[in-house]
Design a protein around this motif. Structure first.
Motif, short mmCIF file in Angstrom:
data_model
loop_
_atom_site.label_atom_id
_atom_site.label_comp_id
_atom_site.label_asym_id
_atom_site.label_seq_id
_atom_site.Cartn_x
_atom_site.Cartn_y
_atom_site.Cartn_z
N MET A 62 4.89 -7.12 -0.21
CA MET A 62 3.76 -6.18 -0.20
C MET A 62 3.63 -5.52 1.17
O MET A 62 3.37 -6.17 2.18
CB MET A 62 2.48 -6.94 -0.55
N GLU A 64 2.12 -2.11 1.21
CA GLU A 64 1.10 -1.07 1.05
C GLU A 64 0.05 -1.51 0.05
O GLU A 64 0.35 -2.25 -0.89
CB GLU A 64 1.74 0.24 0.55
N ASN A 65 -1.17 -1.06 0.23
CA ASN A 65 -2.21 -1.21 -0.78
C ASN A 65 -3.25 -0.12 -0.56
O ASN A 65 -3.30 0.50 0.51
CB ASN A 65 -2.82 -2.62 -0.76
N ILE A 91 -2.48 -1.76 -5.81
CA ILE A 91 -1.11 -1.63 -5.32
C ILE A 91 -0.38 -0.66 -6.24
O ILE A 91 -0.94 -0.18 -7.22
CB ILE A 91 -0.38 -3.00 -5.30
N TYR A 105 0.00 2.59 -10.71
CA TYR A 105 -0.95 1.78 -9.95
C TYR A 105 -1.35 0.56 -10.77
O TYR A 105 -1.57 0.66 -11.98
CB TYR A 105 -2.20 2.59 -9.62
N SER A 107 -2.86 -3.85 -9.76
CA SER A 107 -3.61 -4.57 -8.72
C SER A 107 -3.06 -5.96 -8.48
O SER A 107 -2.23 -6.46 -9.25
CB SER A 107 -5.10 -4.64 -9.09
N THR A 125 -1.87 2.34 5.09
CA THR A 125 -1.34 3.06 3.93
C THR A 125 -1.91 4.47 3.87
O THR A 125 -1.17 5.45 3.67
CB THR A 125 -1.67 2.30 2.62
#
Length: 375
Positions: A62, A64-65, A91, A105, A107, A125
């Motif tokens: 992970m 980016e969020n 995410i 998208y 989560s 991000t």
């Protein structure tokens, strides 16, 4: 006798064995794919196409969020203090090289310990700044109706239409777990297989008659022929409706779990009633009655559950009238003597008369004997 006990054992074993088999099949089947995934290496989430995302254990690098859209908490019913239990972050699927039309998208659900780090990642991000990737493990699950409401509301607040949400999002989330916890699926799968094998083995053992091995050994150790026991069992007196507890002249027959067993009467030393009163929050909820039998082979005793007090007393009276070498009844003095001076206890009856069963009519029930132990 033995054929009857074989059929009864199979019948008594069948229900629980089927339950074990079904539970084993369910547990193993439900966790088989996850267990296989964990053992062979969790799938890289970023390599999954949108139509490949389903109920599976994944590894997620992970980087980016897009911020937190839902905070789950628990509340103390007395103080009404709230404690955050989980955070849901938005995410997206794929990698930076994935074509935008193939990105969706969804989560990830994480414990609050990740909040500060993921908030910084969200800021990076939106600012286009790279973040150090976090390695996450978890299982992909579907959002429930409440979770989905907040998930969609997040996108609506950004100007997404219903059509946009349907086209560009997936109603799933990665339920975070520490990597060692992923082995739980392997453990559950193995547990399911064990239950399945055990259930099948129980049926096979009962059907083959091998469940009677201990009974055959009880008889052999007591020095009786199986022919004499056949007759003794046939004429024994039963003390339950199913006939699983019977007292003969030579042996007392009972079922331990689903396994038929027998105690040589000549080795019995003491028997008394044990009454247990059950209470919940000080309120009486019931009473159970047991007959306790102690013998030289198993001096810690046997506990035989009785339907009621009358049946318990009936069995004790029968033991006293039929097997005169047994001490029947309870008192603290008897208990102390049994535990502290076994030799003197045996002098009360066990060593003072021949160990040969008599006709019950020839022996009246013991009078004024303390026959009950309260608990």
């Amino acid at each position: 006798m033995f054929e009857e006990l074989k059929k009864r054992t199979l019948k008594g074993t069948l229900v629980w064995s089927i339950i074990l088999i079904l539970a084993g099949l369910g547990l193993a089947g439900w966790n088989a794919m996850d267990a296989f995934t964990v053992v062979t290496g969790c799938k890289d989430f970023t390599t999954l196409d949108p139509d490949e995302i389903k109920n599976q254990v994944v590894k997620f690098e992970m980087a980016e969020n897009f911020g937190c859209y839902l905070e789950a908490y628990s509340e103390n019913t007395k103080t009404h203090a709230r404690r955050t239990t989980d955070l849901y972050y938005v995410i997206w699927t794929g990698t930076p090289d994935t074509p935008i039309e193939d990105v969706r998208y969804m989560s990830i659900k994480v414990p609050p310990k990740f909040e500060s780090e993921l908030e910084r990642m969200a800021e990076n991000t939106y600012e286009g700044v790279a973040s150090t990737p976090l390695t996450m493990y978890g299982k992909i699950k579907k959002l429930d109706s409440s979770e989905l409401y907040y998930f969609e509301d997040f996108f609506k607040s950004l100007g997404f239409t219903e059509e946009d949400i349907a086209a560009e999002t997936l109603p799933y989330y990665i339920d975070y777990m520490v990597q060692p916890a992923t082995m739980l699926y392997v453990v559950l799968f193995v547990a399911g297989v064990v239950l399945l094998i055990y259930g099948i083995a129980r049926i096979a053992r009962a059907a083959s008659g091998s469940a009677l091995k201990k009974l055959h050994k009880d008889i052999a150790d007591a020095g009786y022929t199986e022919a004499s026991i056949e007759s003794d069992y046939r004429n024994a007196k039963s003390f339950d409706k199913k006939g699983t507890l019977k007292v003969g002249k030579l042996m007392t027959y009972y079922t331990n779990g689903s396994i038929p067993r027998a105690i040589p009467n000549s080795k019995m030393m003491w028997a008394y009633q044990n009454t247990v009163t059950h209470r919940t929050n000080g309120v009486k909820t019931g009473t159970t009655y047991n007959v306790m039998v102690y013998d030289e082979i198993t001096p810690k005793g046997h506990t035989f559950a009785m339907a009621n007090e009358a049946v318990a007393q009936d069995m004790l009276n029968y033991l006293y009238a039929t097997l005169p070498w047994i001490v029947v009844g309870y008192s603290d003095e008897l208990k102390k003597l049994y535990n502290k001076d076994r030799a003197q206890f045996l002098q009360l009856r066990y060593n003072t008369c021949e160990h040969t069963a008599v006709d019950p009519a020839a022996n009246a029930p013991q009078e004024n004997a303390p026959t009950d132990s309260q608990a």
